[in-house]
Enzyme design. Structure first.
Site, PDB file in Angstrom:
ATOM      1  CG  HIS A   1      70.265 -23.026  69.831  1.00  0.00           C
ATOM      2  ND1 HIS A   1      70.181 -22.782  68.484  1.00  0.00           N
ATOM      3  CD2 HIS A   1      70.469 -21.815  70.404  1.00  0.00           C
ATOM      4  CE1 HIS A   1      70.315 -21.503  68.254  1.00  0.00           C
ATOM      5  NE2 HIS A   1      70.500 -20.889  69.401  1.00  0.00           N
TER       6      HIS A   1
ATOM      7  CG  ASP B   1      68.604 -25.457  67.139  1.00  0.00           C
ATOM      8  OD1 ASP B   1      67.783 -25.064  67.990  1.00  0.00           O
ATOM      9  OD2 ASP B   1      69.556 -24.760  66.748  1.00  0.00           O
TER      10      ASP B   1
ATOM     11  CB  SER C   1      72.069 -18.418  68.308  1.00  0.00           C
ATOM     12  OG  SER C   1      70.723 -18.282  68.676  1.00  0.00           O
TER      13      SER C   1
END
Lengths: 807, 807
Positions: B528, B497, B376
């Site tokens: 995610h 995601d 991320s």
């Protein structure tokens, strides 16, 4: 965040001095400091463990506000005095609270009050003694991270210099609780094999029980430590796939039972007394274990105490990997084996270094005091052990424990699944926990056939089809022996635990009333969970206070200071309240009459109301696949596909908050169209509001000591959206067991019978404006068999009422 | 369980000998063993780490079956030969597989084949060389617990005797991968402050960046190690509450935009070149850091490698606790600061021991090689750093990373929220990550006012209302500099995601096509999430092979052996397939025409179809509160309250399995009743089947080395119940941005316009019998603003078609 601490001891200034000295906050430098400010700076320096030099210390002081306009370094440098406002503004920062979020920088004391953080009294400028008192209080207060400030420092290495203290100074207690002065990188891990007094696999030798021991290295130098003993049949692994395969089909009809005329004595279990093989000969003795292990399946609560002067031991018991015997789920042999480990710890029984060489080894490192810990089956075995009165067992901390297996897999003459596990039964659990299966050779060559035979016998004995209480279940009812309990008992249970239901602990609590031991109970709003890492309650501190007293004999007042009953509020988060008692037998009950759609005080209705049980096949299948949907629709007062499958009665909105304390009872006059039938009941809190999420939310990781294992800090929070209702409690009964669960009555079609059922106990606050609801139905998709039979039930409302124990 | 290993090296017998010697399985005793059976026994003895004496070893051998009728001890004692059948029956047990569940005891080789466990060829009786080859293969094969057997032994302490090896023999590689020969109880933890080349808080001094270092103690004796560097703005904590407060209201109308005539060059960001304050003077030098820390917020992948000869460093960067500067979410200053830490590790920049004394400290323990890790925002900063071409950065392992922030918070001229976070935006994230807030003094006295001003500016610059691409977003588009990348790139992304959407990695992958570095990509079926503890793929081994090569320069063939593309199958669990490429630009696309309710090859329909956007207020509020319900109802082909709010087109059931590889495109001819509007699209897999659960299921805890930190082993499993459909991919566009996201077009009410939209890329297997679906609608409750406006959209089907890239 709201702080609820029950285990913090208020002490006098002399104790403050003595104990701060004991943990080295007071040293020569502090003793010779003249002002409160000088003292404060010296204490802070010791608390700033991340900085290696004074220069960094000064730099870090600049991170803290002493007043809204000045940082702590400048404040101290300019020689200003310590006031409560300055001290607690800094304290809030040391506790990791956030300015503007948790507190306002110009009124720190408003925040400490709001968050229930204790403060030292005294206004104006503090003197050195007040400062030391306040520092002591600070160390024993919980921070934003759910542990005391001293534990927070512990996790940063505060006690590392204490690891090498002579064992005469260990363990070290502060504020009545054991501190983390033991080096967890040096823990010793041994395996021994305790020889039990059972031969549950009938192989002609006494069953050996593998025991995993974790103990502080200080025991090697002579320190004797108490034991936290977790008896867990899951500990050597479980057989998920075999258990899954053995799970029973619940889409089967409810059976009509032949009436009988049994009395309790007809089915009571009595110890038959079996002939036991001779003990093994001893061919040698040693102090050194010859087997070890790398990672035990541990309980984080035990891990916490491994740094604090306790040993932890794990034993999976008969039928598990590397032990002998077989599992039959809660039988007296399992209890005996559980207790035998305690006898070894207490010097009264032999253990060997391995399974073949007969070299005996004693628990020479143990002080003989044992406390049992663990949840569910683990807490159950702790309860079982307690009922034997075994010497050396000083306390049990039983969490979400079973006190009678009938109440786990059966109820009121029905087969009732633990919530979330339809089709599970005692035989399934026996198979799941027979971890001897994991050793292919042991299983295939030695135990497979015998176990398969025993399982067949067990299936007959537990009598899944009838749901009756019988000798099998009586042998697994620990409550028969509550009067034998000699140890102190700490019980913890979730008021929303529909796996091990609340009656399990209520009946133990009730049975202990007249037993001369100390008993305490904590009731939380969780389901079947641990609560040892909750932010709003000092659970672990309470256990520390308790076991420091019970197992080390420290006179810390634990028995008086800890409340008898602590209950978590179901409406306001982070609220725990102390009470004198729970579910008092003589609490008056409010009676509601049932009239169509309503629960009323008066009048009595004489209407007959009916509901059906069966559903169209596709609807049935949908609900069977989505039990959560069924759970919603059975309670909603909106139209649903279950509207015809239940009766719903609601009270008027309450004028004021009321607490239901204990178990409600329902009396019904019921008829059914066939010679068999069951009823289910739910008591419901109706009212649109944001309720607690079902599971607690994780906040962040939490250290259990310095660079040791970790847990996750959690807390119950309010859901983001409102819901219209919540089930409070429930109950089930087979209409053929109107008298008791062993006696089967005749049931004539369409004839009305009076039936009384006691619902599971609770402690539930119904707030003003909400309505109390009672829902009456038959098939419970999550718990009963689901026969989808053509059954139709009628209630004669004139013979129905609900009794609710309002506090 | 099905095993997929991509990082296992096949080696010749000479290498087997050499490497088994290196890890001490071959020693003098093994060398002088004459038979395969004798050799086997000696190897097993070394692998049974829990037994301290030979007597226990013999006992433990009895737990294993050598044949269906005989245990391993008896088998070896009776001098029988080692055959593949015996060896692999035992191997399955060593690997913790269960008889009758995972394998049949009379046919172990059927199980190894089914589970894709590699076996040594050669039938009949093995000789010693074959046995050694098989043992080597065993050590490098994954067990039921998701790690190699050697890692399993590692976790039991196999490499403890290696901790004291001279550093000339460290690190130690086996099968091309670094092994856990470093003592994690002795890791050294230092803090330094790197002086950056930015002054993002405009205080007239260069921003200092706090860096947390964890390194093996061997570095103290001269070992130089590479670094796994995780740049994480979350690392010093986040401001949840402040972020929550700053979150934008999404229940606002879509705005009509004034048309403009902008070209890209009009809005392109160019480095203005700012004047930088002078560097600090150096007033001394040291090798010893003066600040430490107790527990970094670590990534378990880094933890794994801390035992294997790598250092891990964490830096939160500008705007975070104990550093200088401010956060504005992905700006060039943040990239510069991220890279500056690498320059320090590489000897090209100064750092200091603290923030005040100007004592310089070098990364003297580092070999200069750096790999960046993290998911991320963390992977995003790794990507950003790579685009600078900074020296010393040898590779990035970017997981679920952003390559352009516009694609994270905007799309097609619309404000589009990351899935699950409606109302989040760049300013919210900037506020959340300004952990300087956690230091009350630093925040209140130094940065508060400046930051507040910058946030106001940022709100203007990011222009939430228009949703246009502008200079602010262009400055945060790392893809502009892909050609500068000099390090090798390993990308990992979830095909489900919807937080960091798959286009982020597709465009990076595409941009790297002609850049002369090695690039690999792994696409999994998660959202995610991290995939470093999945049972069915040897992710961590791949990283080990990769970084042993990239950071230690080991010639292990990593670049050739690891496939270019690995994709997890979306239908069959535990299936990972290697491909040459993903989303090839020239893959032919299949065109579907839209006719009422259908996707067809022919004919073309000329019908006009319409749908509305607004909903009754109560329905709107219900969906806003329950987005999961909205997500269901917008796709269902059952009647729902959204039936009038979307058009649904379905293909005929597929005759055979087809794979969608890359991004589909939708062409529509659309009109709307007002001068503003947006369209949303979802491509859907319709077909009743059991699909993967959305999140992987936890299996059990997993050690990362011997008595070190732990992770949770996980795996995607099939849901218990079938579902009728699943969204494959989606896309959104503002009808005023028909040409591109910076140019605003006029939109005349009720006039038809041609619009083309590229949906998010995917790799999705549609199985035979399923239908491909396209759903066209406007407001996306989870991602767009929700104006509930009176908008009505019409499609001229003659101008609509869907292009799908089937592999």
């Amino acid at each position: 965040m709201k702080n609820n601490q029950f285990a913090r001891l208020a002490v006098d200034h002399e104790t403050v001095n003595k104990e701060l000295q004991r943990i080295h906050f007071i040293d020569d430098q502090v003793r010779s400091a003249r002002t409160a400010a000088d003292t404060y700076r010296l204490l802070l320096r010791k608390a700033f463990l991340k900085v290696r030099t004074d220069s960094e210390f000064e730099m870090k002081l600049k991170n803290y506000l002493a007043t809204p306009e000045m940082d702590l370094r400048d404040y101290l440098v300019t020689g200003q005095p310590i006031t409560p406002k300055v001290f607690y503004l800094v304290a809030l920062q040391l506790f990791n609270f956030l300015a503007d979020v948790d507190y306002e920088i110009d009124d720190p004391l408003a925040a400490t009050k709001r968050m229930q953080l204790p403060v030292t009294s005294g206004v104006g400028i503090w003197d050195k003694d007040q400062l030391l008192d306040a520092w002591y209080l600070l160390l024993t207060t919980h921070t934003k991270d759910g542990q005391t400030f001293l534990d927070q420092l512990t996790n940063q290495g505060y006690f590392v210099p204490f690891y090498d203290l002579p064992f005469s100074e260990k363990p070290l207690f502060f504020n009545g609780k054991a501190q983390a002065v033991f080096d967890t990188t040096k823990l010793i891990r041994d395996v021994v094999y305790v020889e039990s007094s059972v031969d549950s696999d009938h192989d002609g030798t006494r069953d050996l029980l593998k025991v995993e021991i974790v103990r502080p290295v200080d025991t090697e130098k002579g320190l004797k430590v108490p034991v936290l003993y977790t008896a867990s049949p899951y500990n050597q692994g479980i057989n998920d796939e075999a258990g899954e395969k053995a799970t029973h089909n619940v889409n089967v009809p409810l059976a009509e039972k032949q009436p009988n005329d049994l009395n309790y004595e007809d089915i009571a279990w009595h110890d038959g007394g079996t002939v036991l093989p001779d003990p093994r000969p001893i061919s040698g003795e040693t102090k050194q274990a010859t087997e070890t292990f790398s990672r035990e399946l541990s309980y984080t609560l035990n891990d916490y105490f491994l740094a604090r002067g306790f040993a932890a031991i794990y034993s999976a018991g008969i039928g598990t990997l590397d032990s002998d015997g077989i599992q039959t789920c809660g039988d007296p042999q399992q209890t005996e084996a559980t207790v035998d480990v305690i006898e070894w710890l207490n010097g009264k029984r032999r253990a060997f270094t391995n399974r073949t060489d007969n070299i005996a080894i004693t628990a020479w490192w143990c002080n003989g005091s044992v406390g049992m810990t663990g949840r569910s089956y683990l807490g159950t075995l702790a309860t079982a052990a307690a009922t034997t009165g075994v010497e050396g067992l000083k306390t049990i901390i039983s969490e979400a424990a079973i006190s009678s297996w009938y109440d786990y897999y059966r109820d009121g003459g029905l087969t009732i699944a633990p919530g979330g596990f339809p089709g599970e039964d005692a035989d399934v659990l026996a198979i799941e926990t027979l971890s001897r299966m994991k050793s292919a050779a042991d299983y295939q060559l030695h135990i497979n056939d015998f176990f398969a035979g025993q399982m067949k016998q067990m299936a007959r004995d537990m009598d899944r089809e009838s749901g009756n209480y019988n000798t099998f279940w009586d042998a697994r009812n620990y409550r028969k022996a509550i009067k034998n309990i000699k140890c102190d008992v700490l019980m913890i249970h979730g008021l929303n635990d529909w796996n091990v239901k609340p009656r399990q602990v209520e009946k133990l609590w009730e049975g202990l009333r007249d037993v001369p031991v100390t008993k305490k109970i904590i009731l939380h709003q969780g389901q079947h969970i641990y609560i040892n890492a909750f932010r709003s309650i000092d659970y672990t501190d309470m256990i520390n206070l308790w076991i420091s007293h019970e197992l080390y004999g420290i006179e810390n007042g634990a028995e008086e200071i800890l409340p008898n009953v602590i209950v978590q509020d179901n409406v306001i988060p982070e609220t725990w309240t102390a009470y004198q008692d729970w579910s008092e037998p003589d609490l008056p009950r409010t009676a509601y009459n049932l009239t169509p759609g309503e629960l009323v005080m008066t009048p009595v209705s004489h209407e007959i109301m009916s509901f059906k049980d069966n559903l169209p096949e596709d609807v049935f299948e949908r609900y069977a696949a989505h039990i959560d949907q069924w759970e919603h629709d059975i309670l909603t007062n909106q139209k649903s596909e279950l509207s015809e499958n239940r009766l719903l009665f609601q009270s008027r909105p309450l004028d004021e908050d009321r607490i239901i304390d204990g178990h409600a009872r329902v009396h019904v006059k019921v008829a059914v169209n066939r010679p068999l039938g069951m009823l289910s009941f739910q008591l419901v809190d109706y009212g649109e509001t944001k309720r607690f999420n079902v599971s607690p939310s994780a906040i962040h990781g939490m250290d259990l000591a310095y660079r040791w294992r970790e847990d996750r800090l959690r807390e119950f929070t309010l859901a983001k959206f409102a819901t219209p209702f919540k089930m409070i409690t429930k109950g089930h009964i087979n209409l053929q067991n109107r008298e008791n669960p062993w006696k089967v009555n005749e049931l004539k079609p369409e004839q009305f019978y009076d039936v009384m059922i006691e619902l599971q106990p609770t402690f539930h606050k119904l707030v003003a404006g909400h309505r109390l609801g009672l829902v009456v139905y038959a098939t419970d998709f999550g718990m009963t068999v689901r026969g989808n039979q053509d059954l139709r039930y009628s209630l004669d409302l004139g013979g129905c009422h609900l009794e609710v124990p309002f506090k």
